[in-house]
Enzyme design. Sequence first.
Site, PDB file in Angstrom:
ATOM      1  N   GLU A 127       1.245  -1.284   0.148  1.00 52.21           N
ATOM      2  CA  GLU A 127      -0.332  -0.214   0.436  1.00 52.21           C
ATOM      3  C   GLU A 127       1.158   1.247  -0.002  1.00 52.21           C
ATOM      4  O   GLU A 127       2.193   1.077   0.501  1.00 52.21           O
ATOM      5  CB  GLU A 127      -1.069   0.232   1.462  1.00 52.21           C
ATOM      6  CG  GLU A 127       0.357  -0.248   2.639  1.00 52.21           C
ATOM      7  CD  GLU A 127      -0.578  -0.435   3.560  1.00 52.21           C
ATOM      8  OE1 GLU A 127      -1.813   0.385   4.275  1.00 52.21           O
ATOM      9  OE2 GLU A 127      -0.624  -1.417   4.307  1.00 52.21           O
ATOM     10  N   LYS A 129       3.212   4.488   1.097  1.00 49.19           N
ATOM     11  CA  LYS A 129       3.337   4.832   2.235  1.00 49.19           C
ATOM     12  C   LYS A 129       3.110   6.774   2.146  1.00 49.19           C
ATOM     13  O   LYS A 129       3.652   7.429   1.641  1.00 49.19           O
ATOM     14  CB  LYS A 129       5.008   4.654   2.557  1.00 49.19           C
ATOM     15  CG  LYS A 129       5.021   5.964   3.909  1.00 49.19           C
ATOM     16  CD  LYS A 129       6.675   4.839   4.317  1.00 49.19           C
ATOM     17  CE  LYS A 129       7.076   5.469   5.637  1.00 49.19           C
ATOM     18  NZ  LYS A 129       7.157   6.552   5.867  1.00 49.19           N
ATOM     19  N   ASP A 131       3.117  10.696   3.087  1.00 50.60           N
ATOM     20  CA  ASP A 131       3.761  11.445   3.558  1.00 50.60           C
ATOM     21  C   ASP A 131       2.692  12.134   4.322  1.00 50.60           C
ATOM     22  O   ASP A 131       2.297  13.669   3.684  1.00 50.60           O
ATOM     23  CB  ASP A 131       4.155  11.834   2.633  1.00 50.60           C
ATOM     24  CG  ASP A 131       5.745  12.799   2.826  1.00 50.60           C
ATOM     25  OD1 ASP A 131       5.944  12.325   4.216  1.00 50.60           O
ATOM     26  OD2 ASP A 131       6.432  13.557   2.197  1.00 50.60           O
ATOM     27  N   TYR A 239      -4.522   2.489   8.538  1.00 50.43           N
ATOM     28  CA  TYR A 239      -3.711   1.257   8.023  1.00 50.43           C
ATOM     29  C   TYR A 239      -3.250   0.780   9.114  1.00 50.43           C
ATOM     30  O   TYR A 239      -2.477  -0.020   8.641  1.00 50.43           O
ATOM     31  CB  TYR A 239      -2.872   2.000   6.980  1.00 50.43           C
ATOM     32  CG  TYR A 239      -1.948   3.175   8.325  1.00 50.43           C
ATOM     33  CD1 TYR A 239      -1.095   2.882   8.743  1.00 50.43           C
ATOM     34  CD2 TYR A 239      -1.702   3.949   6.944  1.00 50.43           C
ATOM     35  CE1 TYR A 239      -0.409   3.920   9.168  1.00 50.43           C
ATOM     36  CE2 TYR A 239      -0.895   5.470   8.148  1.00 50.43           C
ATOM     37  CZ  TYR A 239      -0.057   5.136   8.519  1.00 50.43           C
ATOM     38  OH  TYR A 239       0.528   5.847   9.550  1.00 50.43           O
ATOM     39  N   LYS A 327      10.965   2.506  -0.062  1.00 50.48           N
ATOM     40  CA  LYS A 327      11.176   4.104  -0.793  1.00 50.48           C
ATOM     41  C   LYS A 327      11.415   4.430  -1.918  1.00 50.48           C
ATOM     42  O   LYS A 327      11.920   3.505  -2.805  1.00 50.48           O
ATOM     43  CB  LYS A 327      12.380   4.511   0.517  1.00 50.48           C
ATOM     44  CG  LYS A 327      12.399   4.969   1.594  1.00 50.48           C
ATOM     45  CD  LYS A 327      11.247   5.648   2.197  1.00 50.48           C
ATOM     46  CE  LYS A 327      10.896   6.207   3.743  1.00 50.48           C
ATOM     47  NZ  LYS A 327      11.459   6.873   4.335  1.00 50.48           N
ATOM     48  N   CYS A 421      41.668  22.137  13.840  1.00 53.79           N
ATOM     49  CA  CYS A 421      40.528  22.408  14.569  1.00 53.79           C
ATOM     50  C   CYS A 421      39.625  23.736  13.898  1.00 53.79           C
ATOM     51  O   CYS A 421      40.595  24.490  14.689  1.00 53.79           O
ATOM     52  CB  CYS A 421      39.645  21.670  15.440  1.00 53.79           C
ATOM     53  SG  CYS A 421      38.079  22.217  16.470  1.00 53.79           S
ATOM     54  N   CYS A 423      38.239  24.907  16.160  1.00 50.66           N
ATOM     55  CA  CYS A 423      37.706  25.502  17.474  1.00 50.66           C
ATOM     56  C   CYS A 423      39.284  26.438  18.019  1.00 50.66           C
ATOM     57  O   CYS A 423      40.014  25.986  17.742  1.00 50.66           O
ATOM     58  CB  CYS A 423      37.500  24.744  18.509  1.00 50.66           C
ATOM     59  SG  CYS A 423      38.711  23.343  18.701  1.00 50.66           S
ATOM     60  N   CYS A 445      38.344  15.851  15.695  1.00 51.67           N
ATOM     61  CA  CYS A 445      39.464  16.707  16.417  1.00 51.67           C
ATOM     62  C   CYS A 445      40.007  16.313  17.718  1.00 51.67           C
ATOM     63  O   CYS A 445      39.096  15.579  18.660  1.00 51.67           O
ATOM     64  CB  CYS A 445      37.892  18.086  17.094  1.00 51.67           C
ATOM     65  SG  CYS A 445      38.893  19.204  18.394  1.00 51.67           S
ATOM     66  N   CYS A 451      37.490  20.761  24.301  1.00 49.93           N
ATOM     67  CA  CYS A 451      36.988  21.919  22.759  1.00 49.93           C
ATOM     68  C   CYS A 451      35.731  22.269  22.738  1.00 49.93           C
ATOM     69  O   CYS A 451      34.161  20.999  22.825  1.00 49.93           O
ATOM     70  CB  CYS A 451      36.876  20.793  21.258  1.00 49.93           C
ATOM     71  SG  CYS A 451      36.282  21.302  19.268  1.00 49.93           S
TER      72      CYS A 451
HETATM   73  S1  IVH Z   1       2.277   1.000   9.073  1.00 50.56           S
HETATM   74  C1  IVH Z   1       3.801  -1.554  12.635  1.00 50.56           C
HETATM   75  N1  IVH Z   1       1.131   1.867   6.705  1.00 50.56           N
HETATM   76  O1  IVH Z   1       5.216   5.294   7.826  1.00 50.56           O
HETATM   77  C2  IVH Z   1       3.607  -0.163  11.289  1.00 50.56           C
HETATM   78  N2  IVH Z   1       2.757   3.120   8.288  1.00 50.56           N
HETATM   79  O2  IVH Z   1       7.749   5.158   8.747  1.00 50.56           O
HETATM   80  C3  IVH Z   1       2.966   0.747  11.602  1.00 50.56           C
HETATM   81  N3  IVH Z   1       2.864   5.314   6.585  1.00 50.56           N
HETATM   82  O3  IVH Z   1       5.172   6.496  11.360  1.00 50.56           O
HETATM   83  C4  IVH Z   1       2.823   1.705  10.726  1.00 50.56           C
HETATM   84  N4  IVH Z   1       2.038   4.924   5.510  1.00 50.56           N
HETATM   85  O4  IVH Z   1       3.848   7.349  10.100  1.00 50.56           O
HETATM   86  C5  IVH Z   1       2.048   2.151   7.566  1.00 50.56           C
HETATM   87  N5  IVH Z   1       0.591   2.690   4.655  1.00 50.56           N
HETATM   88  C6  IVH Z   1       1.220   3.348   5.621  1.00 50.56           C
HETATM   89  C7  IVH Z   1       1.838   4.484   5.996  1.00 50.56           C
HETATM   90  C8  IVH Z   1       2.853   4.416   7.428  1.00 50.56           C
HETATM   91  C9  IVH Z   1       2.608   6.048   6.187  1.00 50.56           C
HETATM   92  C10 IVH Z   1       4.571   6.232   8.393  1.00 50.56           C
HETATM   93  C11 IVH Z   1       4.024   6.158   9.691  1.00 50.56           C
HETATM   94  C12 IVH Z   1       4.687   5.184  10.103  1.00 50.56           C
HETATM   95  C13 IVH Z   1       6.114   6.155   9.220  1.00 50.56           C
HETATM   96  C14 IVH Z   1       6.722   4.421   9.457  1.00 50.56           C
END
Ligand code: IVH
Length: 701
Positions: A127, A129, A131, A239, A327, A421, A423, A445, A451
């Site tokens: 699914e 991720k 942001d 999620y 990612k 350094c 410093c 350093c 320092c």
């Molecule tokens: S699962 C136990 N699913 O990513 C795992 N996280 O790096 C719980 N996030 O803090 C997270 N989309 O804020 C999950 N489809 C998704 C997500 C997701 C975004 C974020 C979430 C989490 C962070 C982890």
Amino acid sequence: MTAPIPSVADLSAEQAAAEHARLATEITGHDQRYYQDDAPTVSDAEYDALRRRYDEIEAAFPALSGADSLTRKVGAAPSEKFAKVRHGVPMLSLSNSFSDQDVLDFVGRIRRFLDWPADKPLGFTAEPKIDGLSCSLRYENGRLAVAATRGDGSEGEDVTANVRTIAEIPQRLKGADVPEICEIRGEVYMAHADFAALNARQAEAGAKVFANPRNAAAGSLRQLDASITARRPLRFFAYAWGEMSAMPATTQMEMVAAFARFGMPVNPLMRLCGGAEELVAHYHAIEEMRADLGYDIDGVVYKVDDLALQGRLGFVARSPRWASAHKFAAEKAQTELTAIEIQVGRTGALTPVAKLKPVTVGGVVVSNATLHNADEIARLDARIGDTVIVQRAGDVIPQVLAIVPERRPAGAEPYEFPTICPCHLKTPVMRETTGTGEETKVRRCSGEFACPFQRVEHLRHFCSRRAFDIEGLGEKQIAFFYDKGLLKEPADIFTLEARDKASLTKIENFEGFGKTSVRNLFAAINERRDIALERVIYALGIRHVGETTAKVLARAYGNWGAFHQAALAIAGGDAAAAAEMDALDQIGETVVEAVAKFFAEEHNLGMVERLAAELSVRDAEKPKQDTAVAGKTVVFTGSLERMTRDEAKARAESLGAKVSGSVSKKTDIVVAGPGAGSKLDAARTLGIQIMSEDEWLALIG
Ligand code: IVH
């Protein structure tokens, strides 16, 4: 010309009420700009004068000190302004995958851990991720009861009032099978179109313009005034979950389907996949759609579908073993390298930082990028004036990837890394050598704690959010107090107030400070005298002891005395103490050596002792005290038939047991399977309790 300000005693009740209200609005505005926008528009002294006048009016006209009086609210920093919410089930992070190969490895690791036959199907969900920022929504008997941000994963901020204003989040869950306690977790985010419209409105009103939708979502959710949140178009995708009094499903896919039935928005691009190949295919499909989704995503999350298997897989440090975030590749841009600045870190490492002509990379303006170390500059052959390619990935610091040789200006000279350094000690810069005598890339350093950069950095780390979290003692203030000779080491923070009282040159008279800010600072400091053990261990700044390691150490030793004593013993060459630390899960030789080195330094010993004398360190929360094996040291030997060795270890640790690799007097239980040899003999000799795998499983339930 302004009229002279009438004395409070001369005000009529009506005038007082009017001025009181006007001041309240003005002060609230300043608080907002100071605490939330980090952009105050008046000096502390001016602010203090307003506050004084406000307080005076209230003292003279007590009828004005109603429930919404500022005297009841203001003065604390934002995180203090929200009530804290402890997460019964911690909110975790995800481990990352960056390539298709990483995904194969992730699936392979899981199959090995579960000892899953190659031909047996194993389902995963994939699914987007999202942001945004994660949020936990607790429903009790179907009604939204508490909403909390993730915070540090164990404790977040109470944002219930704000979340109630988000139209997409139901106040009540619908359906007959909604569990009595139902904590739904997901991401609060802002869609692109809403973000653009919000920024246009902000710009028109002369208010703060947000750098990207994520910042806008975070800034909007963490508003003290929920009516501001209400005007910000926030959205939500569910999620994950926390505490559940009953489980509506047995798989990840069905859980999310249940949330949808309950009335929660869920992401339409979630799919069930049969293995690494399908996961990667869905990843690329989502990547293709990315630009047209209408909201920011930064990767694809994979999770083992079967919840029973998730349970078996458990966690490593702060992330589930059963999930991974794949990612997207970072975004890139070209710009000019205008200078190379050398920063000295807490450990004395000299880090070159590229100063760049500001450029927008993936929606964020970048003007600094890391160059890592001297070797990296040499490898890139980066020279001042060069055009460089910078990359930004997620939250990480932007990096310089390469230079563009065709665009090098005539006469650009190769960069020479400093040999002393920056410093004031002008100490020589050393290359560190490893155990095998090889030189590392990092230059440090050699001034150590003498320092000033290392001291200042050390203090900054000490006060940082995950360490002592001292509000009002940020980088600027630390550097200032350091320069004034008021802060040299952590213990000085806690003696600052007493020294200030006894001093003729009061801090409140320094430029940039005022009575209120000094009062708040001392209050914030005093609040931290009572502090969790894990924070103290982390705050010491021992190399290789990050937050997770500090937590492990805190849990293992339980209290400050035990940890301190063990550390001193290790530094003194006590092999048994070192072996005991080495045996802890997630702790290895590097950490043990770093602890030894830290506690062998004379100046560190004094520093630690003086600090401890100022504190009341809270004992660590013992995990799972109520299990049959909590606190016991267990050794697994021979082959196990019902679970893999990794699984047995993870399960025992999750129940509060310590798992050790060797049998000693300190061992409580030896779990012996077929083929057990010398360890079993040792257990017999020492009279340690021995059990079979089945007996062990019966014991732990
Ligand atoms: S699962 C136990 N699913 O990513 C795992 N996280 O790096 C719980 N996030 O803090 C997270 N989309 O804020 C999950 N489809 C998704 C997500 C997701 C975004 C974020 C979430 C989490 C962070 C982890």
